[in-house]
Design a protein around this motif. Structure first.
Motif, short mmCIF file in Angstrom:
data_model
loop_
_atom_site.label_atom_id
_atom_site.label_comp_id
_atom_site.label_asym_id
_atom_site.label_seq_id
_atom_site.Cartn_x
_atom_site.Cartn_y
_atom_site.Cartn_z
N ALA A 81 0.83 -1.21 0.00
CA ALA A 81 0.00 0.00 0.00
C ALA A 81 0.87 1.26 0.00
CB ALA A 81 -0.93 0.00 1.21
N THR A 84 2.11 1.76 -3.49
CA THR A 84 1.01 2.26 -4.33
C THR A 84 0.80 3.75 -4.11
OG1 THR A 84 -0.10 0.11 -4.32
CG2 THR A 84 -1.45 2.03 -4.85
N ARG A 85 0.82 4.16 -2.84
CA ARG A 85 0.60 5.57 -2.51
C ARG A 85 1.66 6.47 -3.14
NH1 ARG A 85 -0.05 4.67 2.48
NH2 ARG A 85 1.85 5.50 3.41
N GLU A 87 3.23 5.72 -5.87
CA GLU A 87 3.25 5.42 -7.31
C GLU A 87 4.60 4.85 -7.75
OE1 GLU A 87 2.07 9.08 -9.20
OE2 GLU A 87 -0.04 8.76 -8.71
N ALA A 105 -2.79 -7.02 -5.51
CA ALA A 105 -2.64 -5.71 -4.86
C ALA A 105 -1.59 -4.85 -5.56
CB ALA A 105 -2.28 -5.89 -3.39
N GLY A 109 -2.32 -1.48 -7.97
CA GLY A 109 -1.69 -0.20 -7.66
C GLY A 109 -0.95 0.40 -8.84
#
Length: 327
Positions: A81, A84-85, A87, A105, A109
């Motif tokens: 996560a 993903t945040r 990028e 996941a 992302g």
């Protein structure tokens, strides 16, 4: 290398292997700025620490870089996560097959997923699972290793899957001639770790770098498992007192197990924790006698401290000269 460079978004398809404590923002950014592809070694970092490391790397480079995550990390989904945040363009999963949900996941992302394939059967399984690229790493590498050499793995895996996904070859590569050979066999690029430890931009302690500069290939040895109840994934590191102490530690824990002083899970945890502290002691604190000086067998080809850009230029020059001769 065009296919590998396009996949990575870099100028040359050379990844810097993710080495705990060494592959942090400074080396990662230097690698990407020099045209290669840097990888943050997340290792045992918490999501908060990884968040800060990615942010710190972004202040040093605007080029693409990736993050290497260990599949057995208890907070793997939280780490994904974080990537993903931010990028992050590429995520590497190491240390075993991806657990349920992790592939989806990462792909959801927007990152490209790279996994290690220690055998042809696993390479095919990973491709069916949706992995975007593979790293084929032989036992000549530093750190945690498998039982098969790079040359054998490359011969087994490249002809079968290199047309399907980009494959990066790793383990024991120290010169451009070897890079050229693997490219001719179908590799899209390569991954090197040991070669970059003594880069000027590497924060590894001066003692750690000196140990590399003095070492030859035969000094980089694999650790030995003493008791089958205490599984030890072999670790390749330079011979020192720390390696001998690890053998003694295994005997001590096995004896505690025999006497019923510790449970199996606790015994195995003690073995794992030994290496976690030992690597930091060597890389950061400079205790190269009692810490773990993880190094691949290409360590004998590391002969001086020099900038990342010069290392990449030398490797590419050697590779181009080798290919020109054959042409």
């Amino acid at each position: 290398m065009a296919r590998g460079a396009e996949f990575l978004g870099s100028e040359v398809a050379i990844l810097c292997g993710a080495m705990s404590w060494v592959s942090e923002r400074n080396l990662v950014a230097a690698m990407s700025n020099a045209g290669g592809f840097g990888l943050i070694a997340c290792g045992a970092m918490s999501p908060e620490l990884l968040d800060a490391e990615i942010a710190g790397t972004k202040t040093l480079t605007d080029k693409p870089f990736g993050v290497n995550l260990i599949t057995m990390h208890p907070q793997l989904m939280d780490l994904i996560a974080v990537c993903t945040r931010h990028e992050v363009t590429h995520v590497v999963l190491a240390g075993g097959l991806p657990p349920a949900g992790s592939i989806d996941a990462i792909k959801a992302g927007g990152a490209k997923l790279i996994c290690f394939a220690p055998a042809l059967s696993l390479a095919k399984k990973l491709i069916r699972s949706g992995v975007d690229a593979l790293v084929v790493e032989g036992m000549e590498a530093g750190g945690h290793i498998g039982p098969v050499s790079t040359s054998v793995l490359a011969q087994e895996i490249l002809p079968e899957v290199a047309d399907t996904v980009p494959v990066f070859v790793a383990g024991g590569i120290g010169r451009g001639e070897a890079i050229a050979a693997y490219l001719e066999m179908g590799a899209a690029g390569v991954q090197l770790g040991t070669r970059f430890v003594c880069a000027t931009e590497s924060i590894a302690h001066a003692n750690f770098k000196k140990a590399f500069l003095r070492a030859s290939a035969r000094d980089a040895v694999a650790s030995v498992q003493i008791d089958p109840r205490l599984p030890v994934i072999p670790v390749r590191a330079l011979k020192n007192a720390g390696g001998e102490l690890f053998t003694a530690k295994q005997r001590e824990v096995a004896a505690s197990l025999d006497e019923g002083k510790v449970a199996m899970a606790e015994a195995q945890l003690q073995i794992e924790h030994y290496w976690a502290g030992a690597l930091r002691r060597a890389v950061i604190d400079g205790d190269v006698e009692h810490g773990s000086v993880m190094a691949g067998q290409s360590v004998g080809m590391v002969t001086k401290e020099e900038p990342v850009a010069e290392i990449i230029a030398a490797l590419m020059g050697e590779a181009e000269a080798a290919l020109a001769k054959r042409g």
